[in-house]
Write a protein that holds these residues in place. Structure first.
Motif, short mmCIF file in Angstrom:
data_model
loop_
_atom_site.label_atom_id
_atom_site.label_comp_id
_atom_site.label_asym_id
_atom_site.label_seq_id
_atom_site.Cartn_x
_atom_site.Cartn_y
_atom_site.Cartn_z
N ALA A 215 0.82 -1.21 0.00
CA ALA A 215 0.00 0.00 0.00
C ALA A 215 0.86 1.26 0.00
CB ALA A 215 -0.94 -0.01 1.21
N VAL A 216 1.90 1.29 0.83
CA VAL A 216 2.73 2.49 0.92
C VAL A 216 3.51 2.72 -0.37
CG1 VAL A 216 4.68 3.55 2.16
CG2 VAL A 216 2.87 2.39 3.44
N SER A 217 3.84 1.64 -1.08
CA SER A 217 4.59 1.79 -2.34
C SER A 217 3.81 2.61 -3.37
CB SER A 217 4.94 0.41 -2.92
OG SER A 217 3.77 -0.25 -3.40
N LEU A 218 2.48 2.71 -3.20
CA LEU A 218 1.65 3.47 -4.13
C LEU A 218 1.29 4.86 -3.60
CD1 LEU A 218 -0.87 0.59 -4.99
CD2 LEU A 218 1.16 1.26 -6.30
N HIS A 219 1.76 5.20 -2.40
CA HIS A 219 1.32 6.43 -1.74
C HIS A 219 2.02 7.66 -2.32
CE1 HIS A 219 0.23 9.22 1.45
NE2 HIS A 219 -0.61 8.31 1.92
N PRO A 220 1.28 8.75 -2.55
CA PRO A 220 1.91 9.98 -3.07
C PRO A 220 3.03 10.51 -2.20
CG PRO A 220 -0.49 10.11 -3.21
CD PRO A 220 -0.17 8.87 -2.42
N ALA A 221 2.96 10.31 -0.88
CA ALA A 221 4.01 10.81 0.01
C ALA A 221 5.34 10.13 -0.28
CB ALA A 221 3.62 10.60 1.47
N ASP A 229 10.75 7.98 -11.01
CA ASP A 229 11.52 6.90 -11.62
C ASP A 229 11.71 5.71 -10.69
OD1 ASP A 229 11.75 8.11 -14.03
OD2 ASP A 229 13.80 8.81 -13.76
N ALA A 230 11.65 5.94 -9.37
CA ALA A 230 11.86 4.85 -8.41
C ALA A 230 10.56 4.24 -7.92
CB ALA A 230 12.67 5.35 -7.22
N VAL A 231 9.44 4.76 -8.40
CA VAL A 231 8.14 4.31 -7.91
C VAL A 231 7.64 3.11 -8.69
CG1 VAL A 231 5.69 4.97 -7.82
CG2 VAL A 231 7.43 6.52 -6.96
N GLY A 232 7.01 2.19 -7.97
CA GLY A 232 6.42 1.02 -8.62
C GLY A 232 5.65 0.19 -7.64
N LEU A 276 7.69 -3.82 -9.65
CA LEU A 276 7.43 -3.48 -11.04
C LEU A 276 7.42 -1.97 -11.15
CD1 LEU A 276 6.29 -6.42 -10.65
CD2 LEU A 276 4.65 -5.89 -12.44
N LEU A 277 8.51 -1.42 -11.69
CA LEU A 277 8.63 0.03 -11.78
C LEU A 277 7.58 0.59 -12.73
CD1 LEU A 277 12.50 0.46 -11.91
CD2 LEU A 277 10.98 1.04 -10.02
N ALA A 278 6.95 1.69 -12.33
CA ALA A 278 5.89 2.29 -13.14
C ALA A 278 6.38 2.68 -14.52
CB ALA A 278 5.32 3.51 -12.40
N THR A 322 -2.70 -4.33 -7.19
CA THR A 322 -2.63 -3.03 -7.86
C THR A 322 -1.26 -2.81 -8.46
OG1 THR A 322 -4.25 -2.07 -6.34
CG2 THR A 322 -2.89 -0.55 -7.58
N LEU A 323 -1.21 -2.61 -9.78
CA LEU A 323 0.02 -2.25 -10.47
C LEU A 323 -0.04 -0.76 -10.80
CD1 LEU A 323 0.53 -5.24 -12.94
CD2 LEU A 323 1.03 -5.07 -10.51
N LEU A 324 1.11 -0.17 -11.06
CA LEU A 324 1.21 1.26 -11.31
C LEU A 324 2.00 1.47 -12.59
CD1 LEU A 324 0.38 3.88 -9.78
CD2 LEU A 324 2.72 3.96 -8.90
N ALA A 325 1.40 2.21 -13.53
CA ALA A 325 2.06 2.51 -14.80
C ALA A 325 2.16 4.02 -14.97
CB ALA A 325 1.28 1.91 -15.96
N ARG A 326 3.30 4.48 -15.46
CA ARG A 326 3.49 5.91 -15.73
C ARG A 326 3.45 6.11 -17.24
NH1 ARG A 326 7.67 10.21 -16.02
NH2 ARG A 326 6.97 11.91 -14.66
#
Length: 365
Positions: A215-221, A229-232, A276-278, A322-326
């Protein structure tokens, strides 16, 4: 359960930290240098006294200002590993390990020595050890004191990259082998991703996000601290099969999702953690054919958030995870991405580096 709700003012700095985290597991305190991580861990240890608030572990109150409770550090049964190993130079490794052990001997000495690979070092003195070896001895000494809680204040910060990589697998073994709760302080995101089960993010002396790692890996903070670049997304899964010919492993996650990753060093039945990096994920409205990407995952858009610089972050539900894509904001418009839209997520197998989560059953200490 570790419960923390404390306030401390020192000069121009104010710490106001509140979180509750289940134990056992690794609770990572993460944030930029100077955000209050070490101050908070010293309050937990009893080395500093908060101005206000309360702290408790498994229902035992360690500090409560309103009732004038402040349990001394030695009665909290805490093992503390600092940035520098702080070994006694005139003792051998064996002597350092046994220092502070309960009277009557150190329970589990051989087990700790084996777990941390210390057998070849027992007769040596700290002056002849590498930085990584010293930190492994410091870990062993803290374990042999039979702590209820293990505090690790950036234990890898003083090591170069190669020594850091040497110690990380031992920390993973420690997490997977014992049911001792750990608080791990770090400003290195990759350490947190490999080790943590829960994360507390600090910024400017305050908790800005807290919860399980996924959950925290997806948090805006978190994104505000580490950058896009390090978010995923973080997935914990299990190796279902190994294809030796293709050198690929199939990882099951969520409610039946399957992801193919490089098989190096993995075995069937092993638990693994994947990031999985966004920036590495590709979205498509139809399943593509005739391309080299190994993973075509069916999902649906959960949420969309602007990420600055003409980019959007797209949360996608895949098999309950939940996956995150940029993607560019232009792509969001052209594909008409919106919550609920079904689509495909493409992930290259070579872009995912799995970290083993261990297969040894935890044992009580």
């Amino acid at each position: 359960m570790l419960e923390v709700d404390v306030q401390l003012a020192r000069g121009n700095f104010t710490l106001a930290a509140k979180f509750a985290a289940g134990t056992p597991g690794v609770i990572a305190l993460f944030g930029r240098s100077g955000c209050g991580k070490t101050t908070l861990v010293n309050l937990i240890a009893g080395l500093l006294r908060a101005d206000h608030g309360r702290m408790a572990l498994d229902g035992e109150v360690w500090f409560e200002a309103a009732r004038a409770i402040d349990l001394p550090a030695e009665r909290r049964r805490i093992g503390y590993v600092f940035q520098d190993a702080r070994l006694f130079p005139h003792y051998s490794v064996r002597g350092n390990l046994l220092y502070g052990a309960p009277r009557g001997g150190a329970r589990g000495f051989d087990d700790v020595v084996q777990l941390l690979g210390l057998a070849p070092l027992l007769t040596r003195r700290p002056a002849g050890l590498s930085g990584g070896e010293k930190q492994r001895v410091a870990l062993g000494r803290a374990l042999l004191a039979s702590p209820r809680l293990l505090l690790l204040d950036e234990p890898l910060a003083a090591l170069d990259a190669s020594r850091r990589d040497e110690v990380l697998p031992y920390l993973e073994r420690l997490r997977d082998h014992y049911s001792i709760p750990m608080v791990y302080v770090s400003h290195q995101l990759d350490e947190v991703l490999r080790l943590a089960t829960q994360v507390v993010v600090l910024d400017g002396g305050r908790v800005v996000a807290a919860g399980d790692l996924a959950a925290v890996s997806l948090h805006p903070a978190l994104r505000a601290i580490v950058g896009s670049d390090a978010v995923g997304a973080i997935l914990d899964g299990t190796i279902a099969a190994i294809d030796d010919g293709a050198n690929l492993a199939s990882v099951t996650f969520g409610t039946g999702g399957i992801l193919k990753v490089g098989a190096g060093g993995l075995a069937s039945g092993q638990r693994v953690r994947l990031q999985l990096l966004a920036r590495d994920l590709i979205l498509a409205l139809e399943e593509p054919h005739g391309i080299s990407v190994r993973n075509h995952l069916r999902g649906s858009v959960r949420a969309i958030a602007a990420d600055g610089g003409g980019a959007d972050l797209i949360e996608v539900d895949v098999a309950g995870a939940t996956l995150l894509a940029r993607v560019t904001a232009a792509a969001t418009r052209e594909l008409q991405l919106a919550p609920g839209l079904p689509l495909w997520v493409l992930v290259k197998a070579v872009s995912v580096s799995p970290h083993a989560m261990g297969t040894v059953e935890p044992r009580e200490r």
